[in-house]
Design an enzyme around this catalytic site. Structure first.
Site, mmCIF file in Angstrom:
data_model
loop_
_atom_site.group_PDB
_atom_site.id
_atom_site.type_symbol
_atom_site.label_atom_id
_atom_site.label_comp_id
_atom_site.label_asym_id
_atom_site.label_seq_id
_atom_site.Cartn_x
_atom_site.Cartn_y
_atom_site.Cartn_z
ATOM 1 C CE1 TYR A 109 -3.604 2.650 0.686
ATOM 2 C CE2 TYR A 109 -1.906 3.710 2.145
ATOM 3 C CZ TYR A 109 -3.109 3.621 1.433
ATOM 4 O OH TYR A 109 -3.636 5.039 1.276
ATOM 5 C CD GLU A 197 -5.744 4.521 -1.408
ATOM 6 O OE1 GLU A 197 -6.059 4.877 -0.183
ATOM 7 O OE2 GLU A 197 -6.603 4.084 -2.129
#
Ligand code: GDP
Ligand code: MN
Length: 393
Positions: A109, A197
Protein backbone atom coordinates in the site's frame (compact mmCIF):
# COMPACT_ATOMS: atom_id res chain seq x y z
CA UNK A 1 -12.80 16.08 -7.38
CA UNK A 2 -12.40 12.40 -8.11
CA UNK A 3 -11.28 10.79 -11.37
CA UNK A 4 -11.33 7.25 -12.72
CA UNK A 5 -8.56 4.72 -12.29
CA UNK A 6 -7.80 4.76 -16.04
CA UNK A 7 -7.41 8.56 -15.96
CA UNK A 8 -5.18 8.38 -12.88
CA UNK A 9 -3.05 5.75 -14.59
CA UNK A 10 -2.54 8.05 -17.58
CA UNK A 11 -1.19 10.66 -15.16
CA UNK A 12 0.97 8.02 -13.49
CA UNK A 13 2.51 7.22 -16.87
CA UNK A 14 3.26 10.89 -17.47
CA UNK A 15 5.12 10.94 -14.14
CA UNK A 16 7.08 7.76 -14.83
CA UNK A 17 5.12 5.46 -12.54
CA UNK A 18 4.76 2.02 -14.17
CA UNK A 19 1.23 0.70 -14.78
CA UNK A 20 0.01 -2.51 -16.48
CA UNK A 21 -0.65 -2.44 -20.23
CA UNK A 22 -4.30 -1.68 -20.81
CA UNK A 23 -7.06 -0.03 -22.83
CA UNK A 24 -10.46 1.40 -22.02
CA UNK A 25 -13.69 0.10 -23.55
CA UNK A 26 -17.29 1.22 -23.40
CA UNK A 27 -19.05 -1.62 -25.19
CA UNK A 28 -18.66 -5.43 -25.20
CA UNK A 29 -17.35 -5.19 -28.78
CA UNK A 30 -14.69 -2.66 -27.82
CA UNK A 31 -13.78 -4.95 -24.93
CA UNK A 32 -13.35 -7.88 -27.32
CA UNK A 33 -11.14 -5.78 -29.60
CA UNK A 34 -9.09 -4.44 -26.67
CA UNK A 35 -8.55 -7.97 -25.37
CA UNK A 36 -7.37 -9.16 -28.79
CA UNK A 37 -5.02 -6.20 -29.14
CA UNK A 38 -3.48 -6.80 -25.72
CA UNK A 39 -2.84 -10.34 -26.92
CA UNK A 40 -2.11 -11.86 -23.50
CA UNK A 41 -3.90 -14.16 -21.14
CA UNK A 42 -5.18 -13.89 -18.48
CA UNK A 43 -6.74 -10.43 -18.59
CA UNK A 44 -8.39 -8.26 -15.98
CA UNK A 45 -11.65 -6.40 -16.69
CA UNK A 46 -12.03 -3.48 -14.29
CA UNK A 47 -15.21 -1.43 -13.80
CA UNK A 48 -14.40 2.30 -13.78
CA UNK A 49 -16.38 3.93 -10.98
CA UNK A 50 -15.55 6.65 -8.47
CA UNK A 51 -15.28 4.30 -5.52
CA UNK A 52 -12.90 1.79 -4.04
CA UNK A 53 -13.73 -1.70 -2.91
CA UNK A 54 -14.54 -2.72 -6.48
CA UNK A 55 -12.80 -6.05 -5.99
CA UNK A 56 -15.22 -6.92 -3.20
CA UNK A 57 -18.17 -5.61 -5.18
CA UNK A 58 -17.51 -7.85 -8.19
CA UNK A 59 -16.17 -5.03 -10.36
CA UNK A 60 -12.72 -6.57 -10.93
CA UNK A 61 -12.80 -9.77 -12.98
CA UNK A 62 -9.95 -11.94 -14.16
CA UNK A 63 -10.72 -13.70 -17.46
CA UNK A 64 -8.86 -16.16 -19.68
CA UNK A 65 -9.96 -15.27 -23.20
CA UNK A 66 -11.17 -12.25 -25.22
CA UNK A 67 -14.57 -13.94 -25.58
CA UNK A 68 -14.82 -14.23 -21.82
CA UNK A 69 -13.80 -10.56 -21.47
CA UNK A 70 -16.62 -9.65 -23.83
CA UNK A 71 -19.11 -11.65 -21.78
CA UNK A 72 -18.01 -10.05 -18.48
CA UNK A 73 -18.23 -6.62 -20.16
CA UNK A 74 -21.83 -7.23 -21.16
CA UNK A 75 -22.60 -8.22 -17.56
CA UNK A 76 -20.97 -5.11 -16.08
CA UNK A 77 -21.72 -2.30 -18.52
CA UNK A 78 -24.95 -0.44 -17.91
CA UNK A 79 -25.30 -1.71 -14.34
CA UNK A 80 -24.67 0.13 -11.08
CA UNK A 81 -21.77 -1.30 -9.11
CA UNK A 82 -22.30 -1.52 -5.38
CA UNK A 83 -19.14 -1.71 -3.28
CA UNK A 84 -18.49 -1.31 0.46
CA UNK A 85 -17.82 2.39 -0.31
CA UNK A 86 -20.77 3.35 -2.52
CA UNK A 87 -23.88 2.84 -0.41
CA UNK A 88 -26.83 0.94 -1.83
CA UNK A 89 -27.32 3.30 -4.79
CA UNK A 90 -23.96 2.21 -6.27
CA UNK A 91 -22.22 3.95 -9.18
CA UNK A 92 -22.97 3.54 -12.89
CA UNK A 93 -20.53 1.42 -14.89
CA UNK A 94 -20.04 3.08 -18.27
CA UNK A 95 -16.36 2.41 -18.88
CA UNK A 96 -14.12 -0.60 -18.38
CA UNK A 97 -10.37 -0.85 -18.18
CA UNK A 98 -9.01 -3.99 -19.85
CA UNK A 99 -5.53 -4.87 -18.65
CA UNK A 100 -2.96 -7.62 -18.82
CA UNK A 101 -3.19 -9.63 -15.59
CA UNK A 102 0.04 -9.77 -13.66
CA UNK A 103 1.36 -12.47 -11.40
CA UNK A 104 1.78 -10.85 -8.04
CA UNK A 105 4.37 -11.76 -5.43
CA UNK A 106 3.83 -8.82 -3.07
CA UNK A 107 1.08 -6.24 -2.55
CA UNK A 108 2.17 -2.92 -1.05
CA UNK A 109 0.00 0.00 0.00
CA UNK A 110 1.33 3.45 -0.87
CA UNK A 111 -0.57 6.69 -0.38
CA UNK A 112 -0.02 10.41 0.05
CA UNK A 113 -2.69 12.46 1.84
CA UNK A 114 -3.02 15.76 3.64
CA UNK A 115 -3.02 15.03 7.36
CA UNK A 116 -4.98 17.90 8.88
CA UNK A 117 -4.02 17.18 12.48
CA UNK A 118 -0.34 17.19 11.58
CA UNK A 119 -0.92 20.10 9.17
CA UNK A 120 1.21 18.56 6.42
CA UNK A 121 1.11 15.91 3.72
CA UNK A 122 2.11 12.43 4.84
CA UNK A 123 3.23 9.33 3.00
CA UNK A 124 1.45 6.21 4.21
CA UNK A 125 2.92 2.85 3.33
CA UNK A 126 2.33 -0.74 4.32
CA UNK A 127 3.68 -4.09 3.26
CA UNK A 128 0.14 -5.44 3.80
CA UNK A 129 -1.46 -3.79 0.76
CA UNK A 130 -4.44 -5.07 -1.19
CA UNK A 131 -8.10 -5.23 -0.40
CA UNK A 132 -7.90 -5.33 3.40
CA UNK A 133 -5.89 -2.16 4.04
CA UNK A 134 -8.61 -0.53 6.17
CA UNK A 135 -8.58 -3.58 8.42
CA UNK A 136 -4.78 -3.50 8.64
CA UNK A 137 -4.87 0.20 9.58
CA UNK A 138 -7.52 -0.40 12.23
CA UNK A 139 -6.04 -3.52 13.81
CA UNK A 140 -2.28 -3.32 13.24
CA UNK A 141 -1.06 0.26 13.60
CA UNK A 142 2.52 -1.02 13.57
CA UNK A 143 2.03 -2.28 10.00
CA UNK A 144 1.44 1.24 8.67
CA UNK A 145 4.44 3.48 8.08
CA UNK A 146 3.83 7.23 8.32
CA UNK A 147 6.33 9.77 6.98
CA UNK A 148 5.59 13.45 7.47
CA UNK A 149 6.50 15.85 4.67
CA UNK A 150 7.53 19.43 5.34
CA UNK A 151 5.67 21.17 2.50
CA UNK A 152 8.28 23.95 2.34
CA UNK A 153 11.07 21.46 1.69
CA UNK A 154 9.18 18.67 -0.04
CA UNK A 155 9.72 14.94 0.29
CA UNK A 156 13.45 14.21 0.54
CA UNK A 157 15.21 11.20 -0.92
CA UNK A 158 16.39 10.03 2.51
CA UNK A 159 12.75 9.88 3.62
CA UNK A 160 11.79 7.80 0.59
CA UNK A 161 14.76 5.53 1.35
CA UNK A 162 13.65 5.21 4.96
CA UNK A 163 10.14 4.16 3.86
CA UNK A 164 11.68 1.44 1.66
CA UNK A 165 13.86 0.28 4.53
CA UNK A 166 10.86 0.11 6.88
CA UNK A 167 8.83 -1.73 4.23
CA UNK A 168 11.71 -4.23 3.99
CA UNK A 169 11.78 -3.84 0.22
CA UNK A 170 14.44 -6.08 -1.39
CA UNK A 171 17.69 -4.19 -1.78
CA UNK A 172 17.69 -4.69 -5.54
CA UNK A 173 14.35 -2.88 -5.76
CA UNK A 174 14.81 -0.16 -3.14
CA UNK A 175 16.21 2.44 -5.54
CA UNK A 176 13.27 2.06 -7.94
CA UNK A 177 10.78 2.08 -5.11
CA UNK A 178 12.21 5.27 -3.57
CA UNK A 179 12.15 6.90 -7.00
CA UNK A 180 8.51 5.90 -7.42
CA UNK A 181 7.55 7.45 -4.07
CA UNK A 182 9.27 10.69 -5.11
CA UNK A 183 7.47 10.63 -8.47
CA UNK A 184 4.13 10.16 -6.74
CA UNK A 185 4.86 13.13 -4.47
CA UNK A 186 5.78 15.27 -7.48
CA UNK A 187 2.43 14.38 -9.07
CA UNK A 188 0.65 15.03 -5.76
CA UNK A 189 2.03 18.59 -5.43
CA UNK A 190 2.12 19.63 -9.08
CA UNK A 191 -1.51 18.65 -9.64
CA UNK A 192 -2.78 19.84 -6.24
CA UNK A 193 -4.06 16.44 -5.16
CA UNK A 194 -5.74 15.85 -1.85
CA UNK A 195 -5.07 12.12 -2.18
CA UNK A 196 -2.73 10.03 -4.33
CA UNK A 197 -3.01 6.34 -3.64
CA UNK A 198 -1.69 3.10 -5.10
CA UNK A 199 -3.30 0.05 -3.60
CA UNK A 200 -1.89 -2.33 -4.43
CA UNK A 201 1.54 -1.40 -5.68
CA UNK A 202 2.73 -4.83 -6.68
CA UNK A 203 5.97 -6.68 -7.15
CA UNK A 204 5.48 -9.04 -10.10
CA UNK A 205 7.03 -12.48 -10.50
CA UNK A 206 9.41 -10.84 -12.94
CA UNK A 207 10.61 -8.52 -10.16
CA UNK A 208 8.95 -5.37 -11.49
CA UNK A 209 7.17 -2.71 -9.46
CA UNK A 210 3.78 -1.87 -11.00
CA UNK A 211 0.87 0.32 -9.87
CA UNK A 212 -2.02 -2.13 -10.19
CA UNK A 213 -4.58 0.35 -8.96
CA UNK A 214 -4.58 4.16 -9.04
CA UNK A 215 -6.61 6.70 -7.15
CA UNK A 216 -6.25 10.48 -7.33
CA UNK A 217 -8.46 13.10 -5.69
CA UNK A 218 -7.96 16.79 -6.35
CA UNK A 219 -8.44 19.90 -4.24
CA UNK A 220 -11.48 21.63 -5.79
CA UNK A 221 -10.14 25.03 -4.77
CA UNK A 222 -7.10 24.54 -6.99
CA UNK A 223 -8.89 23.17 -10.05
CA UNK A 224 -8.99 26.57 -11.72
CA UNK A 225 -5.29 26.25 -12.44
CA UNK A 226 -5.56 22.71 -13.85
CA UNK A 227 -7.78 22.79 -16.94
CA UNK A 228 -6.26 19.42 -17.94
CA UNK A 229 -7.67 17.88 -14.76
CA UNK A 230 -10.97 19.74 -14.84
CA UNK A 231 -11.95 18.10 -18.14
CA UNK A 232 -11.61 14.68 -16.51
CA UNK A 233 -14.65 15.26 -14.32
CA UNK A 234 -17.36 12.61 -14.81
CA UNK A 235 -20.72 13.99 -13.67
CA UNK A 236 -22.45 10.62 -14.02
CA UNK A 237 -20.50 9.43 -10.97
CA UNK A 238 -21.64 12.30 -8.75
CA UNK A 239 -24.87 12.84 -6.83
CA UNK A 240 -27.24 14.76 -9.18
CA UNK A 241 -28.22 17.23 -6.45
CA UNK A 242 -24.55 17.97 -5.73
CA UNK A 243 -23.91 18.51 -9.44
CA UNK A 244 -26.82 20.96 -9.58
CA UNK A 245 -25.50 22.79 -6.49
CA UNK A 246 -22.03 23.17 -7.95
CA UNK A 247 -23.52 24.99 -10.95
CA UNK A 248 -24.58 27.79 -8.61
CA UNK A 249 -21.47 27.72 -6.42
CA UNK A 250 -23.44 26.31 -3.53
CA UNK A 251 -21.61 24.13 -1.04
CA UNK A 252 -23.99 21.19 -0.86
CA UNK A 253 -23.44 17.69 0.43
CA UNK A 254 -26.23 15.13 0.49
CA UNK A 255 -26.67 13.32 3.81
CA UNK A 256 -28.98 10.59 5.08
CA UNK A 257 -31.50 12.43 7.30
CA UNK A 258 -34.72 14.33 6.61
CA UNK A 259 -34.12 17.90 7.86
CA UNK A 260 -33.25 20.06 4.87
CA UNK A 261 -30.84 22.80 6.00
CA UNK A 262 -29.97 26.09 4.39
CA UNK A 263 -27.31 28.06 6.21
CA UNK A 264 -24.86 30.81 5.38
CA UNK A 265 -21.28 30.14 6.38
CA UNK A 266 -19.68 26.70 6.66
CA UNK A 267 -19.04 27.01 10.40
CA UNK A 268 -22.64 27.92 11.12
CA UNK A 269 -23.75 25.08 8.84
CA UNK A 270 -21.67 22.59 10.83
CA UNK A 271 -23.03 23.96 14.12
CA UNK A 272 -26.56 23.70 12.72
CA UNK A 273 -26.09 20.04 11.88
CA UNK A 274 -24.75 19.39 15.39
CA UNK A 275 -27.80 21.08 16.82
CA UNK A 276 -30.18 19.02 14.71
CA UNK A 277 -28.50 15.87 15.96
CA UNK A 278 -28.66 17.14 19.53
CA UNK A 279 -32.46 17.18 19.41
CA UNK A 280 -32.47 13.65 17.98
CA UNK A 281 -33.07 14.50 14.31
CA UNK A 282 -30.81 13.98 11.27
CA UNK A 283 -29.77 16.53 8.65
CA UNK A 284 -30.68 15.66 5.05
CA UNK A 285 -27.83 17.76 3.76
CA UNK A 286 -25.08 20.25 4.40
CA UNK A 287 -25.76 23.49 2.55
CA UNK A 288 -23.69 26.61 2.85
CA UNK A 289 -25.05 29.31 0.56
CA UNK A 290 -22.05 31.48 1.38
CA UNK A 291 -21.60 34.66 3.34
CA UNK A 292 -22.41 36.87 0.38
CA UNK A 293 -25.30 34.85 -1.03
CA UNK A 294 -27.64 36.58 -3.46
CA UNK A 295 -31.43 36.18 -3.63
CA UNK A 296 -30.87 33.97 -6.68
CA UNK A 297 -28.57 31.64 -4.72
CA UNK A 298 -31.10 31.45 -1.91
CA UNK A 299 -33.74 30.52 -4.46
CA UNK A 300 -31.53 27.81 -5.98
CA UNK A 301 -30.62 26.51 -2.53
CA UNK A 302 -34.26 26.29 -1.66
CA UNK A 303 -34.98 24.44 -4.89
CA UNK A 304 -32.27 21.92 -4.02
CA UNK A 305 -33.81 21.18 -0.63
CA UNK A 306 -37.19 20.68 -2.23
CA UNK A 307 -35.93 18.35 -4.92
CA UNK A 308 -34.56 16.06 -2.21
CA UNK A 309 -37.31 13.52 -1.58
CA UNK A 310 -36.02 12.75 1.92
CA UNK A 311 -36.68 16.26 3.23
CA UNK A 312 -39.65 16.54 5.64
CA UNK A 313 -38.84 19.83 7.42
CA UNK A 314 -36.85 22.79 6.20
CA UNK A 315 -34.54 24.63 8.56
CA UNK A 316 -33.18 27.98 7.46
CA UNK A 317 -30.48 29.38 9.72
CA UNK A 318 -29.05 32.69 8.55
CA UNK A 319 -26.84 35.31 10.05
CA UNK A 320 -27.45 38.46 8.05
CA UNK A 321 -24.13 40.14 7.46
CA UNK A 322 -23.39 40.88 3.82
CA UNK A 323 -26.60 39.03 3.01
CA UNK A 324 -29.28 41.17 4.70
CA UNK A 325 -32.13 39.42 6.51
CA UNK A 326 -34.81 41.21 4.48
CA UNK A 327 -33.17 40.13 1.19
CA UNK A 328 -33.06 36.59 2.47
CA UNK A 329 -36.68 36.69 3.65
CA UNK A 330 -37.87 37.97 0.27
CA UNK A 331 -35.86 35.29 -1.52
CA UNK A 332 -37.21 32.53 0.69
CA UNK A 333 -40.84 33.68 0.51
CA UNK A 334 -40.60 34.04 -3.25
CA UNK A 335 -39.11 30.58 -3.65
CA UNK A 336 -41.58 28.98 -1.24
CA UNK A 337 -44.48 30.47 -3.24
CA UNK A 338 -42.98 29.59 -6.58
CA UNK A 339 -42.36 25.95 -5.63
CA UNK A 340 -45.53 25.55 -3.57
CA UNK A 341 -43.92 24.28 -0.37
CA UNK A 342 -46.24 22.34 1.89
CA UNK A 343 -43.95 21.27 4.68
CA UNK A 344 -42.96 23.06 7.88
CA UNK A 345 -40.23 25.67 7.50
CA UNK A 346 -38.36 26.81 10.59
CA UNK A 347 -36.38 30.00 10.25
CA UNK A 348 -33.83 31.46 12.59
CA UNK A 349 -32.64 34.90 11.57
CA UNK A 350 -30.19 37.28 13.19
CA UNK A 351 -28.25 40.29 12.02
CA UNK A 352 -28.76 43.21 9.65
CA UNK A 353 -32.40 44.18 9.08
CA UNK A 354 -33.61 41.24 11.15
CA UNK A 355 -36.89 42.92 12.19
CA UNK A 356 -37.79 43.61 8.58
CA UNK A 357 -36.88 40.04 7.64
CA UNK A 358 -39.06 38.54 10.38
CA UNK A 359 -41.97 40.76 9.37
CA UNK A 360 -41.76 39.64 5.74
CA UNK A 361 -41.84 36.00 6.83
CA UNK A 362 -44.67 36.53 9.30
CA UNK A 363 -46.82 38.40 6.80
CA UNK A 364 -46.21 35.96 3.96
CA UNK A 365 -49.15 33.79 4.97
CA UNK A 366 -47.00 30.69 4.53
CA UNK A 367 -45.96 27.98 6.98
CA UNK A 368 -42.90 29.74 8.36
CA UNK A 369 -42.09 29.32 12.02
CA UNK A 370 -39.76 32.05 13.16
CA UNK A 371 -37.61 30.77 16.02
CA UNK A 372 -36.42 32.88 18.94
CA UNK A 373 -32.91 31.48 18.90
CA UNK A 374 -30.80 28.51 17.88
CA UNK A 375 -31.98 26.13 20.57
CA UNK A 376 -35.60 27.10 20.04
CA UNK A 377 -35.14 26.58 16.31
CA UNK A 378 -33.80 23.07 16.78
CA UNK A 379 -36.67 22.15 19.09
CA UNK A 380 -39.18 23.47 16.58
CA UNK A 381 -37.52 21.40 13.87
CA UNK A 382 -37.92 18.29 16.02
CA UNK A 383 -41.56 19.21 16.69
CA UNK A 384 -42.13 19.72 12.97
CA UNK A 385 -40.86 16.21 12.30
CA UNK A 386 -43.09 14.55 14.87
CA UNK A 387 -46.35 16.29 13.95
CA UNK A 388 -48.22 15.68 10.73
CA UNK A 389 -49.80 19.11 10.79
CA UNK A 390 -46.56 20.97 11.23
CA UNK A 391 -45.92 23.46 13.99
CA UNK A 392 -47.78 26.41 15.31
CA UNK A 393 -45.98 29.59 14.33
P1 GDP B 1 -10.33 -1.94 -5.72
O1 GDP B 1 -10.93 -3.18 -5.09
O2 GDP B 1 -11.41 -0.98 -6.15
O3 GDP B 1 -9.32 -1.31 -4.86
O4 GDP B 1 -9.63 -2.41 -7.10
P2 GDP B 1 -8.12 -2.93 -7.38
O5 GDP B 1 -7.71 -2.38 -8.68
O6 GDP B 1 -7.21 -2.66 -6.23
O7 GDP B 1 -8.32 -4.49 -7.55
C1 GDP B 1 -8.69 -5.31 -6.45
C2 GDP B 1 -7.79 -6.53 -6.33
O8 GDP B 1 -7.87 -7.29 -7.51
C3 GDP B 1 -6.32 -6.19 -6.16
O9 GDP B 1 -5.99 -5.92 -4.81
C4 GDP B 1 -5.67 -7.47 -6.66
O10 GDP B 1 -5.56 -8.40 -5.59
C5 GDP B 1 -6.65 -8.00 -7.68
N1 GDP B 1 -6.10 -7.74 -9.03
C6 GDP B 1 -6.32 -6.66 -9.81
N2 GDP B 1 -5.58 -6.75 -10.96
C7 GDP B 1 -4.90 -7.93 -10.88
C8 GDP B 1 -3.95 -8.58 -11.72
O11 GDP B 1 -3.55 -8.14 -12.79
N3 GDP B 1 -3.48 -9.79 -11.29
C9 GDP B 1 -3.86 -10.35 -10.12
N4 GDP B 1 -3.35 -11.50 -9.74
N5 GDP B 1 -4.73 -9.73 -9.30
C10 GDP B 1 -5.24 -8.56 -9.66
MN1 MN C 1 -7.32 -0.99 -4.89
Amino acid sequence: MKIHECQAKALFKAYGIPTPRGTVAQTPEETLRAAHELGTSPLVVKAQVHAGGRGKGGGIRVVGTPAEARKVASQLLGTRLITPQTGEEGRPVETLLIEEALTITEEIYLGIVIDRSRACPVVLASSEGGMEIEKVAAEHHDKVIIEEIDPAVGLRRFQANRICYDLKVQTSMAGKMAGLILDLYRLFTEKDCSLAEINPLVVTDGGHLVALDAKLNFDDNALFRHPDIMILRDLSQENPLEVEASRYNLNYIKLKGNVGCMVNGAGLAMATMDLIKLVGAEPANFLDVGGGATAEMVREGFKLLLSDRDVRVIFINIFGGILRCDTLARGVVGAAREFGVNMPMVVRLEGTNVEEGRRILAESGMRFTVAAGLKDAAEKVAAGLSSKEGIEP
